[in-house]
Design an enzyme around this catalytic site. Structure first.
Site, short mmCIF file in Angstrom:
data_model
loop_
_atom_site.label_atom_id
_atom_site.label_comp_id
_atom_site.label_asym_id
_atom_site.label_seq_id
_atom_site.Cartn_x
_atom_site.Cartn_y
_atom_site.Cartn_z
N LYS A 22 0.97 -1.10 -0.17
CA LYS A 22 -0.41 0.27 -0.06
C LYS A 22 1.08 1.15 -0.13
O LYS A 22 0.56 1.75 -1.00
CB LYS A 22 -1.11 0.04 1.74
N ASN A 23 1.68 1.30 0.64
CA ASN A 23 2.77 2.66 1.43
C ASN A 23 3.49 2.46 -0.36
O ASN A 23 3.88 3.82 0.12
CB ASN A 23 3.13 2.46 2.49
N ARG A 106 -4.35 10.57 4.04
CA ARG A 106 -3.25 11.21 4.14
C ARG A 106 -2.19 11.72 3.58
O ARG A 106 -1.57 12.80 3.18
CB ARG A 106 -2.57 11.70 5.26
N CYS A 130 -5.97 12.71 12.40
CA CYS A 130 -6.33 11.76 12.23
C CYS A 130 -6.63 10.98 13.83
O CYS A 130 -5.21 11.31 14.61
CB CYS A 130 -5.03 11.56 11.56
N ARG A 135 -0.13 14.37 13.60
CA ARG A 135 0.31 14.66 12.20
C ARG A 135 0.70 16.20 11.55
O ARG A 135 0.00 16.47 10.17
CB ARG A 135 -0.28 13.13 11.10
N ASP A 320 3.98 0.53 11.67
CA ASP A 320 2.63 -0.40 11.81
C ASP A 320 2.55 -1.56 11.20
O ASP A 320 1.83 -2.31 11.03
CB ASP A 320 2.58 -0.11 10.10
N ARG A 412 -8.72 -0.20 3.90
CA ARG A 412 -7.57 0.64 2.95
C ARG A 412 -6.28 0.48 2.80
O ARG A 412 -5.86 0.75 2.33
CB ARG A 412 -7.23 1.80 3.77
N1 EPU Z 1 5.69 14.55 11.56
C1 EPU Z 1 5.83 16.30 11.72
N2 EPU Z 1 5.94 16.85 10.33
C2 EPU Z 1 5.50 16.89 9.07
C3 EPU Z 1 5.57 15.42 8.79
C4 EPU Z 1 6.04 14.69 10.31
O1 EPU Z 1 6.67 16.62 13.01
O2 EPU Z 1 6.06 17.70 8.43
C5 EPU Z 1 5.61 13.70 12.09
C6 EPU Z 1 4.48 12.87 12.34
O3 EPU Z 1 3.00 13.86 13.00
C7 EPU Z 1 4.37 11.33 12.76
C8 EPU Z 1 5.96 11.51 12.65
O4 EPU Z 1 6.71 12.60 12.10
O5 EPU Z 1 4.79 11.91 15.33
C9 EPU Z 1 6.03 10.17 11.69
O6 EPU Z 1 5.56 10.67 10.65
P1 EPU Z 1 5.93 10.57 9.04
O7 EPU Z 1 5.79 11.87 7.91
O8 EPU Z 1 6.68 9.86 8.58
O9 EPU Z 1 3.98 9.73 8.65
P2 EPU Z 1 3.31 10.23 7.72
O10 EPU Z 1 3.93 10.25 5.96
O11 EPU Z 1 1.72 11.05 7.43
C10 EPU Z 1 3.96 6.78 6.76
C11 EPU Z 1 2.12 5.63 5.68
C12 EPU Z 1 2.03 5.61 7.68
C13 EPU Z 1 3.44 5.23 8.44
C14 EPU Z 1 4.32 6.44 9.28
C15 EPU Z 1 5.71 6.19 9.74
C16 EPU Z 1 1.80 6.24 4.17
C17 EPU Z 1 0.93 6.40 3.69
N3 EPU Z 1 1.64 6.62 5.85
O12 EPU Z 1 2.83 7.84 7.11
O13 EPU Z 1 1.44 4.16 7.65
O14 EPU Z 1 2.29 4.75 9.59
O15 EPU Z 1 4.63 6.80 7.55
O16 EPU Z 1 6.10 4.56 9.16
O17 EPU Z 1 2.95 5.92 4.14
C18 EPU Z 1 -0.16 2.95 7.49
O18 EPU Z 1 0.23 2.21 6.87
O19 EPU Z 1 -1.27 1.88 8.42
C19 EPU Z 1 0.68 4.22 7.82
C20 EPU Z 1 -0.22 5.39 9.01
#
Ligand code: EPU
Length: 432
Positions: A22-23, A106, A130, A135, A320, A412
């Site tokens: 998925k990701n 997201r 979320c 996030r 995850d 999802r």
């Molecule tokens: N963060 C910030 N500022 C930003 C972006 C992120 O502070 O601008 C913080 C977030 O609040 C969080 C941490 O950094 O505390 C990590 O967030 P990240 O940005 O890495 O997560 P994401 O890109 O929103 C993706 C995956 C998530 C997975 C996370 C961490 C996808 C679509 N989503 O989310 O997947 O948990 O990376 O590995 O790739 C899932 O598949 O169930 C899922 C939630």
């Protein structure tokens, strides 16, 4: 709203095909914004997040053709698991990602960087809160601003524009972020000059996207490390790519066998991306044997050992997989501590596991789990994707009936989970 009704308590036996990740596929599909030529993706899993992203890309004007085994398919009604998509971005005529779609996922915010890089402007709805945490998006915006973008936030939207092309930058992420790294890479591949990004996320799904971008003509050095050096190109071409297999789906079925006992074969496994996860699961007593390049046999006698884990960015233990691992530890004699370092509210599954008889205490970011002999059946509610699937795992271990409500969360990210489990002997049905 659909529910899953599960009567578990039997050892699993059979074979499961692991689907495309998925990701990874979400990032791969997003790269279609960057080229006017055809981008063909194979091993695309049938997931509601894929449909949501398709809706967003079609809203931009991108055309998407879908095939299954070479035959045309309808993405929104197909009954198949494994699809091929051909996306063409030459027809993009709308640079606005609306709230109605962005609120569902997201990853919609990942369109901001490539839109700016290709068209010099974009308006993308903020993803909003979320259930697993606040996030933030500050890092996404900071990288784009460092590349010369002007961004204002109003009425729930990020309005971004750049005078001419984005300019290369040297940028250090002050926190590791998957999404911000993805946005930065998709921006830098079309920016003017050589960008260096430090403290990048190194997740295998990001590597998969980088490998596709290189096929499209991008110049990205040090793929798979925290320091990426990207030389921007004037344009990118089309390419064909096979989506990597889902390491989290693989890990989820490994946790399942620990809870049910039995033995199953997993096909289409990407071993490279789950090396550390396999080591962790082996320490819990689950037997994992590589039986082919992409095949493993997993088995367990349900004698699970307690162990502590803490979630970390890749190559650490994935957030995850935290909920699924917590479910596994619930039946391990002794005490285990599960620490969630990435998201501040990713213990939503715990009250539901407690309803099923788990003994868990939460203190800040750590859940202390004391093993119990077994789960009981209950009516429980899914709250997010991984929280939901951990309830499925708990349900698989008990002969009592469990009813899991709001399973749209599972759809999802888990391709036809009830079919895959039913093939392994589970009494599981989806009801309205
Ligand atoms: N963060 C910030 N500022 C930003 C972006 C992120 O502070 O601008 C913080 C977030 O609040 C969080 C941490 O950094 O505390 C990590 O967030 P990240 O940005 O890495 O997560 P994401 O890109 O929103 C993706 C995956 C998530 C997975 C996370 C961490 C996808 C679509 N989503 O989310 O997947 O948990 O990376 O590995 O790739 C899932 O598949 O169930 C899922 C939630």
């Amino acid at each position: 709203m659909d529910k899953l009704v599960i009567k578990g308590g039997k050892p699993l036996s059979g074979t499961i095909e692991i689907s495309g990740a998925k990701n990874s596929v979400l990032a791969l599909m997003m790269t279609s914004i960057l080229t006017d030529e055809d981008l063909t993706l194979h091993n695309v899993p049938y997931l509601s997040d894929v449909l949501t992203l398709a809706e967003l890309l079609e809203n931009f004007g991108i055309t998407i053709k879908v095939k299954n085994n070479g035959q045309p398919e309808d993405l929104y009604t197909t009954k198949e698991n494994n699809l091929s998509l051909t996306l063409n971005g030459s027809t993009i005529n709308n640079l606005n990602a609306p709230y109605s779609i962005a609120k569902k996922m997201r990853a919609s915010f990942w369109s901001l960087g490539p839109m700016l890089a290709k068209f010099g402007k974009a308006t993308v709805s903020l993803p909003g809160g979320c259930s697993i945490g606040t996030r933030q998006i500050d890092l996404h915006l900071d990288t784009l601003k460092a590349m010369g973008a002007e961004i204002s936030i109003s009425n729930g939207y990020a309005n971004a524009k750049v005078n001419g092309r984005l300019k290369a930058t040297n940028f250090t992420f002050n926190k590791v972020s998957v999404g911000a790294t993805i946005n930065a890479i998709m921006s830098a591949v079309l920016a003017e000059g050589v960008s260096t990004f430090l403290n990048c996320a190194q997740e295998p799904e990001i590597q998969d996207m980088c490998h596709l971008l290189v096929k499209m003509g991008a110049d990205i050095k040090n793929i798979g490390t925290s320091k990426l050096i990207i030389t921007g190109q004037d344009k990118l071409q089309g390419a064909t790519h096979t989506t990597m297999s889902d390491r989290i789906e693989t890990g989820t079925y490994i946790a399942a066998i620990g809870l049910t006992g039995g033995s199953i074969t997993l096909n289409n496994v990407d071993f490279e991306s789950i090396k550390n996860l396999i080591d962790t699961f082996k320490k819990t007593g689950i037997q994992i044997e590589k039986t082919g390049d992409r095949t493993m046999q997993i088995s367990s006698d349900k004698q699970i050992k307690a162990m502590d884990i803490q979630t970390m960015p890749y190559p650490g233990f994935p957030t995850d997989m935290q909920a699924q691992f917590t479910a596994l530890m619930c039946l391990a004699p002794g005490t285990s501590c599960i620490t969630e370092n990435l998201f501040e509210n990713r213990f939503m599954h715990i009250p539901e596991l407690q309803r099923m008889g788990a003994d868990i205490t939460i203190n800040n970011r750590t859940a202390t789990v004391v093993g119990v002999p077994q789960f009981n059946g209950a009516k429980v509610m899914a709250t997010d994707l991984r929280a939901s699937v951990c309830l499925v795992l708990a349900a698989l271990s008990t002969p009592e009936e469990t009813i899991i409500d709001r399973i749209y969360h599972i759809d999802r990210g888990y391709c036809r989970i009830e079919h895959k489990l039913a093939k392994c002997g589970v009494d599981i049905k989806r009801v309205k």
